[in-house]
Design a protein around this motif. Structure first.
Motif, short mmCIF file in Angstrom:
data_model
loop_
_atom_site.label_atom_id
_atom_site.label_comp_id
_atom_site.label_asym_id
_atom_site.label_seq_id
_atom_site.Cartn_x
_atom_site.Cartn_y
_atom_site.Cartn_z
N THR A 170 0.84 -1.21 0.00
CA THR A 170 0.00 0.00 0.00
C THR A 170 0.87 1.26 0.00
N LEU A 171 1.94 1.25 0.80
CA LEU A 171 2.87 2.40 0.80
C LEU A 171 3.51 2.59 -0.58
N ALA A 172 3.86 1.47 -1.21
CA ALA A 172 4.45 1.55 -2.55
C ALA A 172 3.43 2.09 -3.55
N GLY A 173 2.16 1.74 -3.33
CA GLY A 173 1.10 2.28 -4.18
C GLY A 173 0.98 3.79 -4.02
N ILE A 174 1.06 4.26 -2.77
CA ILE A 174 1.01 5.72 -2.53
C ILE A 174 2.18 6.39 -3.24
N THR A 175 3.32 5.71 -3.25
CA THR A 175 4.50 6.25 -3.95
C THR A 175 4.22 6.43 -5.44
N ILE A 176 3.78 5.36 -6.10
CA ILE A 176 3.60 5.48 -7.57
C ILE A 176 2.38 6.32 -7.93
N ALA A 177 1.47 6.53 -6.96
CA ALA A 177 0.38 7.47 -7.24
C ALA A 177 0.96 8.87 -7.45
N GLN A 178 2.15 9.13 -6.89
CA GLN A 178 2.80 10.44 -7.06
C GLN A 178 3.76 10.44 -8.24
N THR A 179 4.46 9.33 -8.45
CA THR A 179 5.60 9.33 -9.37
C THR A 179 5.35 8.59 -10.68
N GLY A 180 4.36 7.71 -10.71
CA GLY A 180 4.24 6.79 -11.84
C GLY A 180 5.35 5.76 -11.77
N THR A 181 5.39 4.87 -12.76
CA THR A 181 6.45 3.86 -12.81
C THR A 181 7.46 4.27 -13.89
N THR A 182 8.44 3.42 -14.12
CA THR A 182 9.53 3.77 -15.05
C THR A 182 9.61 2.76 -16.19
N MET A 183 10.77 2.73 -16.85
CA MET A 183 10.94 1.81 -17.98
C MET A 183 10.80 0.34 -17.57
N VAL A 184 10.97 0.05 -16.30
CA VAL A 184 10.82 -1.35 -15.84
C VAL A 184 9.41 -1.84 -16.15
N HIS A 185 8.41 -1.05 -15.72
CA HIS A 185 7.03 -1.44 -16.01
C HIS A 185 6.73 -1.40 -17.51
N SER A 186 7.23 -0.37 -18.19
CA SER A 186 6.96 -0.27 -19.65
C SER A 186 7.51 -1.48 -20.39
N MET A 187 8.73 -1.87 -20.07
CA MET A 187 9.33 -3.04 -20.72
C MET A 187 8.61 -4.32 -20.29
N GLY A 188 8.24 -4.36 -19.02
CA GLY A 188 7.59 -5.56 -18.47
C GLY A 188 6.23 -5.82 -19.09
N TYR A 189 5.49 -4.75 -19.42
CA TYR A 189 4.17 -4.93 -20.04
C TYR A 189 4.28 -5.76 -21.32
N MET A 190 5.37 -5.58 -22.06
CA MET A 190 5.55 -6.35 -23.30
C MET A 190 5.71 -7.84 -22.97
N LEU A 191 6.47 -8.12 -21.93
CA LEU A 191 6.69 -9.52 -21.55
C LEU A 191 5.39 -10.17 -21.08
N THR A 192 4.53 -9.37 -20.43
CA THR A 192 3.26 -9.92 -19.97
C THR A 192 2.31 -10.10 -21.15
N TYR A 193 2.19 -9.08 -21.97
CA TYR A 193 1.19 -9.14 -23.06
C TYR A 193 1.57 -10.19 -24.10
N TYR A 194 2.82 -10.20 -24.50
CA TYR A 194 3.21 -11.07 -25.62
C TYR A 194 3.78 -12.43 -25.19
N LYS A 195 4.31 -12.51 -23.96
CA LYS A 195 4.97 -13.75 -23.55
C LYS A 195 4.27 -14.44 -22.38
N GLY A 196 3.20 -13.81 -21.87
CA GLY A 196 2.44 -14.44 -20.80
C GLY A 196 3.16 -14.50 -19.46
N ILE A 197 4.21 -13.69 -19.31
CA ILE A 197 4.95 -13.68 -18.04
C ILE A 197 4.19 -12.80 -17.04
N SER A 198 4.02 -13.29 -15.81
CA SER A 198 3.22 -12.53 -14.85
C SER A 198 3.84 -11.16 -14.62
N HIS A 199 3.00 -10.21 -14.22
CA HIS A 199 3.42 -8.82 -14.09
C HIS A 199 4.59 -8.65 -13.12
#
Ligand SMILES: [Fe+2]
Length: 365
Positions: free
Chosen positions: A243-272
């Protein structure tokens, strides 16, 4: 100059729905419950919410068809059901998927949005949203983001507006006690990723850093406790940390880690969470160059000697390699480069850099 905004009223602790759920009466007389197929029925969360709604005389309707990484089609189906029933508010119960779905459903119930406008707005006020997390990872109960799968765009896409901050979040660690081992690991690493990315972001602020450090403190101490029997005390720390980490990204958003990871989830079925965990060591390597002081602080808070220690730990938890072709990497790089996550990365991100990081996931090739 920076801003801080987190309007969700959080109730944290065992039996918080029973103790504090009377506030739901402020939101109307009819509720839509949004869940996945199974877990909300077995972990006690749905029963706790229903008991409170019945006690308050609030009618409720169940939409329990939310899949992992919910699709726009599912959102539209649920919103049509909600409108037909004339609900006043929406309660998302579950992991990130049902909570994110609840946010999008609440928005679609009050706004005419085609599939493109759904992700861009402009938006009017949604129905009030209530979030009840049952995994310790997403932090969606305290964020203004809803991540959906959009087949038209060929990827995961986010709705991002302060209008979808939940009005209330009921965060009860008891609901996370039956989470299976792989999900416990995945979601904890997702939460850790939120804290680390929020801390190591061009959008970090002195106030978001307070939450990020505290989140890392609560998550870091348990990174070696995630397998086997996880005690209720550890569950509570993990949920608090997420929950604290959620409060953090509510202010900052995420970075290239999440952007790159979305591809692995969408196209390769790897969990988030696993996708993030696979990418985090490479990210921290970059941060050791551009944010060395903060990187040192991360190692200290997590109780690690440094990057090698962290890399070994992630490898232990995430497993080793991913099978990616050159064509896939090329496509992922092209789709990742223009994302906000890349813009918020405090490092000069190029196509070559992203290619190199994806290639590293393949292992010995
Ligand atoms: Fe995440």
């Amino acid at each position: 100059m920076f801003t801080y905004y987190m309007p969700t009223k959080v109730f944290f602790g065992k039996a918080c729905v029973a103790q504090s759920g009377d506030v739901l009466a402020d939101l109307g007389r009819k509720a839509l419950l949004v869940t996945g197929r199974h877990s909300a029925k077995v972990n006690g969360s749905q029963a706790a919410v229903v008991e409170k709604l019945d006690e308050l005389g609030i009618s409720w309707f169940l939409f329990d068809e939310v899949e992992n990484n919910p699709s726009v089609a599912t959102i539209r189906k649920a919103a049509a059901f909600a409108s037909e029933k004339g609900v006043d508010f929406v309660i998302g119960i579950g992991g990130g998927s049902p909570m994110d779905a609840a946010k999008a459903i609440a928005l679609v119930c009050t706004n005419e949005l085609d599939d493109e406008q759904l992700f861009t707005g402009p938006y009017g006020k949604p129905l009030p949203i209530v979030a009840v997390p049952t995994t310790a990872g997403t932090g969606s109960e305290v964020t203004k983001v809803s991540v959906l799968t959009n087949p038209k765009a060929g990827t995961k896409q986010s709705i991002n507006t302060p209008l979808i901050f939940p009005t209330y979040a009921f965060v009860d660690p008891a609901f996370t006690e039956s989470v299976p081992e792989t999900v416990t690991v995945d979601t904890a690493i997702d939460a850790l990723s939120h804290a680390v990315e929020g801390y190591m972001s061009t959008a970090s602020t002195p106030m978001s850093d307070v939450w990020a450090e505290e989140a890392m403190r609560f998550l870091g101490v348990h990174l070696t406790d995630l397998t086997g029997d996880v005690s209720p005390v550890v569950r509570e720390d993990l949920l608090y940390g997420s929950t604290l980490a959620g409060i953090t990204i509510a202010q900052t958003g995420t970075t290239m880690v999440h952007s790159m990871g979305y591809m692995l989830t969408y196209y390769k079925g790897i969990s988030h969470g696993r996708a993030n965990g696979l990418l985090l060591p490479a990210y921290m390597k970059l941060m050791e160059e551009t944010m060395a002081d903060k990187a040192e602080k991360v190692w200290a808070i997590l109780g690690l000697a440094g990057l090698d220690d962290f890399t070994a730990l992630m490898k232990d938890l995430m497993g080793d390699t991913v099978d990616l072709s050159d064509e896939e990497i090329k496509k992922f790089v092209t789709m990742t480069l223009p994302t906000g996550g890349v813009q918020r990365t405090p490092y000069p991100v190029t196509a070559e850099l992203l290619t190199h990081i994806y290639q590293q996931l393949i292992g010995n090739r």
